[in-house]
Motif scaffolding. Structure first.
Motif, PDB file in Angstrom:
ATOM      1  N   LYS A   1     -24.892 -37.360  27.932  1.00 33.59           N
ATOM      2  CA  LYS A   1     -25.210 -36.724  26.665  1.00 33.59           C
ATOM      3  C   LYS A   1     -26.708 -36.510  26.496  1.00 33.59           C
ATOM      4  CE  LYS A   1     -21.221 -38.936  24.450  1.00 33.59           C
ATOM      5  NZ  LYS A   1     -20.766 -39.837  23.363  1.00 33.59           N
ATOM      6  N   ASP A   2     -27.467 -36.815  27.549  1.00 37.23           N
ATOM      7  CA  ASP A   2     -28.910 -36.686  27.473  1.00 37.23           C
ATOM      8  C   ASP A   2     -29.373 -35.797  28.616  1.00 37.23           C
ATOM      9  OD1 ASP A   2     -31.455 -37.138  26.463  1.00 37.23           O
ATOM     10  OD2 ASP A   2     -31.776 -38.951  27.644  1.00 37.23           O
ATOM     11  N   VAL A   3     -30.625 -35.363  28.547  1.00 34.78           N
ATOM     12  CA  VAL A   3     -31.161 -34.505  29.604  1.00 34.78           C
ATOM     13  C   VAL A   3     -31.412 -35.285  30.884  1.00 34.78           C
ATOM     14  CG1 VAL A   3     -32.213 -32.883  28.001  1.00 34.78           C
ATOM     15  CG2 VAL A   3     -33.502 -34.883  28.713  1.00 34.78           C
ATOM     16  N   THR A   4     -31.414 -36.603  30.806  1.00 39.12           N
ATOM     17  CA  THR A   4     -31.617 -37.441  31.971  1.00 39.12           C
ATOM     18  C   THR A   4     -30.452 -38.405  32.120  1.00 39.12           C
ATOM     19  OG1 THR A   4     -33.030 -39.152  32.957  1.00 39.12           O
ATOM     20  CG2 THR A   4     -32.990 -39.028  30.568  1.00 39.12           C
ATOM     21  N   ASP A   5     -30.184 -38.821  33.342  1.00 42.49           N
ATOM     22  CA  ASP A   5     -29.131 -39.801  33.597  1.00 42.49           C
ATOM     23  C   ASP A   5     -29.657 -41.226  33.531  1.00 42.49           C
ATOM     24  OD1 ASP A   5     -27.196 -37.845  33.995  1.00 42.49           O
ATOM     25  OD2 ASP A   5     -27.703 -37.615  36.115  1.00 42.49           O
ATOM     26  N   ASN A   6     -30.937 -41.375  33.193  1.00 50.63           N
ATOM     27  CA  ASN A   6     -31.540 -42.709  33.180  1.00 50.63           C
ATOM     28  C   ASN A   6     -31.157 -43.524  31.956  1.00 50.63           C
ATOM     29  OD1 ASN A   6     -32.830 -41.966  35.520  1.00 50.63           O
ATOM     30  ND2 ASN A   6     -34.794 -41.537  34.532  1.00 50.63           N
ATOM     31  N   LYS A   7     -30.543 -42.891  30.966  1.00 51.62           N
ATOM     32  CA  LYS A   7     -30.225 -43.584  29.720  1.00 51.62           C
ATOM     33  C   LYS A   7     -28.778 -43.347  29.342  1.00 51.62           C
ATOM     34  CE  LYS A   7     -34.965 -42.997  28.020  1.00 51.62           C
ATOM     35  NZ  LYS A   7     -35.818 -42.500  26.912  1.00 51.62           N
ATOM     36  N   VAL A   8     -28.264 -44.259  28.519  1.00 51.21           N
ATOM     37  CA  VAL A   8     -26.893 -44.149  28.023  1.00 51.21           C
ATOM     38  C   VAL A   8     -26.928 -44.344  26.505  1.00 51.21           C
ATOM     39  CG1 VAL A   8     -26.418 -46.617  28.349  1.00 51.21           C
ATOM     40  CG2 VAL A   8     -24.522 -44.975  28.369  1.00 51.21           C
ATOM     41  N   PRO A   9     -26.136 -43.594  25.740  1.00 53.45           N
ATOM     42  CA  PRO A   9     -26.157 -43.751  24.279  1.00 53.45           C
ATOM     43  C   PRO A   9     -25.816 -45.173  23.843  1.00 53.45           C
ATOM     44  CG  PRO A   9     -25.012 -41.731  24.889  1.00 53.45           C
ATOM     45  CD  PRO A   9     -25.248 -42.485  26.165  1.00 53.45           C
ATOM     46  N   SER A  10     -26.551 -45.680  22.885  1.00 56.73           N
ATOM     47  CA  SER A  10     -26.322 -47.034  22.355  1.00 56.73           C
ATOM     48  C   SER A  10     -25.218 -46.988  21.295  1.00 56.73           C
ATOM     49  CB  SER A  10     -27.617 -47.602  21.765  1.00 56.73           C
ATOM     50  OG  SER A  10     -28.651 -47.588  22.714  1.00 56.73           O
ATOM     51  N   GLU A  11     -24.022 -46.626  21.724  1.00 55.64           N
ATOM     52  CA  GLU A  11     -22.903 -46.404  20.810  1.00 55.64           C
ATOM     53  C   GLU A  11     -21.646 -47.089  21.331  1.00 55.64           C
ATOM     54  OE1 GLU A  11     -22.475 -42.194  20.662  1.00 55.64           O
ATOM     55  OE2 GLU A  11     -24.451 -41.841  19.766  1.00 55.64           O
ATOM     56  N   VAL A  12     -20.779 -47.452  20.395  1.00 57.01           N
ATOM     57  CA  VAL A  12     -19.485 -48.033  20.728  1.00 57.01           C
ATOM     58  C   VAL A  12     -18.464 -47.501  19.726  1.00 57.01           C
ATOM     59  CG1 VAL A  12     -19.917 -50.095  19.337  1.00 57.01           C
ATOM     60  CG2 VAL A  12     -18.249 -50.201  21.193  1.00 57.01           C
ATOM     61  N   ALA A  13     -17.248 -47.241  20.201  1.00 54.40           N
ATOM     62  CA  ALA A  13     -16.182 -46.718  19.334  1.00 54.40           C
ATOM     63  C   ALA A  13     -14.925 -47.539  19.553  1.00 54.40           C
ATOM     64  CB  ALA A  13     -15.913 -45.243  19.642  1.00 54.40           C
ATOM     65  N   TYR A  14     -14.193 -47.778  18.473  1.00 56.95           N
ATOM     66  CA  TYR A  14     -13.007 -48.637  18.522  1.00 56.95           C
ATOM     67  C   TYR A  14     -11.751 -47.834  18.197  1.00 56.95           C
ATOM     68  CZ  TYR A  14     -16.367 -52.461  18.416  1.00 56.95           C
ATOM     69  OH  TYR A  14     -17.414 -53.315  18.706  1.00 56.95           O
TER      70      TYR A  14
ATOM     71  N   PRO B   1     -16.210 -50.104   7.375  1.00 52.42           N
ATOM     72  CA  PRO B   1     -15.514 -51.151   6.612  1.00 52.42           C
ATOM     73  C   PRO B   1     -14.189 -51.575   7.232  1.00 52.42           C
ATOM     74  CG  PRO B   1     -15.459 -49.033   5.465  1.00 52.42           C
ATOM     75  CD  PRO B   1     -16.428 -48.885   6.581  1.00 52.42           C
ATOM     76  N   GLN B   2     -13.541 -50.700   8.026  1.00 52.30           N
ATOM     77  CA  GLN B   2     -12.259 -51.069   8.615  1.00 52.30           C
ATOM     78  C   GLN B   2     -12.407 -51.987   9.819  1.00 52.30           C
ATOM     79  OE1 GLN B   2     -13.568 -48.054   8.525  1.00 52.30           O
ATOM     80  NE2 GLN B   2     -13.191 -46.849  10.374  1.00 52.30           N
ATOM     81  N   LEU B   3     -13.648 -52.185  10.287  1.00 52.17           N
ATOM     82  CA  LEU B   3     -13.871 -53.062  11.427  1.00 52.17           C
ATOM     83  C   LEU B   3     -14.025 -54.503  10.950  1.00 52.17           C
ATOM     84  CD1 LEU B   3     -16.424 -51.160  13.715  1.00 52.17           C
ATOM     85  CD2 LEU B   3     -13.982 -51.503  14.091  1.00 52.17           C
ATOM     86  N   ALA B   4     -13.179 -55.363  11.465  1.00 57.81           N
ATOM     87  CA  ALA B   4     -13.272 -56.788  11.129  1.00 57.81           C
ATOM     88  C   ALA B   4     -14.181 -57.465  12.136  1.00 57.81           C
ATOM     89  CB  ALA B   4     -11.890 -57.414  11.120  1.00 57.81           C
ATOM     90  N   LYS B   5     -15.393 -56.970  12.252  1.00 59.95           N
ATOM     91  CA  LYS B   5     -16.336 -57.493  13.234  1.00 59.95           C
ATOM     92  C   LYS B   5     -17.707 -57.680  12.604  1.00 59.95           C
ATOM     93  CE  LYS B   5     -14.462 -55.778  17.635  1.00 59.95           C
ATOM     94  NZ  LYS B   5     -14.645 -56.977  18.445  1.00 59.95           N
ATOM     95  N   GLU B   6     -18.380 -58.726  13.041  1.00 60.53           N
ATOM     96  CA  GLU B   6     -19.753 -58.949  12.633  1.00 60.53           C
ATOM     97  C   GLU B   6     -20.682 -58.064  13.479  1.00 60.53           C
ATOM     98  OE1 GLU B   6     -20.828 -60.796  10.100  1.00 60.53           O
ATOM     99  OE2 GLU B   6     -18.725 -61.210   9.621  1.00 60.53           O
TER     100      GLU B   6
END
Length: 393
Positions: A49-62, A100-105
């Motif tokens: 998702k970036d112009v370089t492959d050196n990085k990865v998005p700091s994202e998580v989906a459940y 709010p639907q995530l029961a996670k800290e």
């Protein structure tokens, strides 16, 4: 298998607000490590998702008690973006909270993201070193903002350990990101060639969340001793208002609400406003390209639920909204003006001591913004101060 102490593997994790990068180096103890020994992880899973492959998005989906992370997240999934900031109470008390639907800290969400990083890194290391990997001592160093509270740092340490980085007696430590950026950039090209001992420069570390400014004096051009003792002396570190890249995104949403009106804006589905959605990807592209020239025009996909596929009043044609340079400045300037104010204050502090600033060093993910760079260069050229940005800030 017991470690035979034959070598040390140092792993560095630059955990950014929007993107994360990882590097490692093997130390056999027979000589000093050099920059050539450092290897970046570049083959992150999923479409980049970036112009370089050196990085990865700091994202998580459940979904369905499972999670995806980084590039593997599908655009339709609601993701937790800016995960690192969830650990900082100054952000988590405000607009940045887990769904709010995530029961996670917050530390559990960060641990999930980092567990994805750890699993992929382990496969990379196994492919690189093979069976020898089992004999290496490991050290993991992760960046944290210089201004974080001890509570936030403790939560990060807990998340790193819970992500699986504590295997086989791995040593885990943290380094503040302002020290990392100085180690990375104070010796590059132009500044090294044209600077001398005693010169003062201001560093503007423009990242995703906050902007950190600091000033330091060059003692001597040497890798081990180049700047003031920043690890122990925080007097040179000044934290500005929340004016990093993610707040440009928030300014865009406020601008869009004014443009559409509250009635239409509230019709937009929440996932359309999340990082990684089609509309926000279009804005991200515009944000990276915008330089501040009058003739620039950008087109952003608009959600069909606003009911304006073709609306000249809204500047929407065939489902895309046209945004000109004046609109982009309106979106950018609240953050950019704050950044300039922060740097001005640091320069005034230096000049009050009868010294002058020779350079402003622009770093961080937001430092890639062409508009921010141009504004800074125009602003400080009148003071005879040169603004320098590394090729990969």
């Amino acid at each position: 298998m017991a470690q035979d102490q034959e070598g040390r593997l140092v792993i560095g994790i630059d955990y950014g607000t929007t993107y994360t990068s990882v590097a490692f180096a093997y130390d056999n103890g027979k000589g000093r490590l050099t920059i050539r020994d450092i290897q970046l992880v570049t083959d992150w899973p999923g479409p980049s998702k970036d112009v370089t492959d050196n990085k990865v998005p700091s994202e998580v989906a459940y979904s369905d008690q499972k999670f995806e992370w980084g590039n593997k997240i599908r655009h339709r999934n609601q993701c937790e973006a800016w995960t690192k900031l969830l650990l900082d109470e100054t952000y988590s008390k405000g607009q940045l909270k887990p769904a709010p639907q995530l029961a996670k800290e917050p530390e559990e969400i960060v641990a999930d993201f980092l567990s994805g990083i750890q699993a992929h890194l382990q496969s990379v290391l196994e492919a690189r070193f093979g069976p020898m990997l089992q004999g290496f001592r490991r050290e993991v160093v992760i960046t944290v903002p210089a201004v974080w509270s001890e509570r936030a740092k403790n939560l990060m340490y807990k998340a790193v350990r819970n992500a699986g980085f504590n295997i086989d007696g791995t040593r885990v430590s943290m380094i503040t990101d302002h020290v990392l950026l100085l180690l990375s950039h104070t010796l590059f090209g132009h500044a090294r060639t044209h600077s001398k001992s005693g010169d003062h420069f201001v560093v503007c570390d423009a990242r995703g969340g906050a902007v950190v400014r600091l000033q330091t004096r060059i003692r001597c051009w040497h890798w081990e001793v180049s700047c003031s003792d920043l690890n122990d002396n925080r007097s040179n570190i000044n934290v500005g208002a929340k004016c990093g890249a993610i707040f440009v995104d928030l300014e865009f949403k406020l601008w869009l609400r004014r443009k559409l009106g509250i009635y239409r804006f509230r019709k937009i589905r929440k996932e359309r406003l999340n990082a990684g959605s089609r509309m926000m990807r279009d804005f991200e592209s515009a944000k990276k390209c915008f330089e501040g020239h009058d003739e620039e025009t950008f087109f952003l996909w608009m959600p069909p639920e606003i009911g304006a596929k073709d609306d000249p009043i809204m500047d929407v044609v065939d489902g895309e909204m046209q945004i000109d340079s004046d609109c982009m400045r309106e979106i950018f300037d609240p953050c950019v003006n704050q950044i300039l104010t922060l740097i001005d204050g640091q320069i005034e502090e230096v000049t009050s001591k009868s010294t002058t600033v020779k350079y402003v060093l622009l770093t961080g993910g937001f430092g890639k913004s062409k508009y921010l760079l141009n504004r800074m260069r125009n602003h400080y050229s009148m003071l005879g101060i040169e603004v320098i940005r590394p090729s990969d800030p």
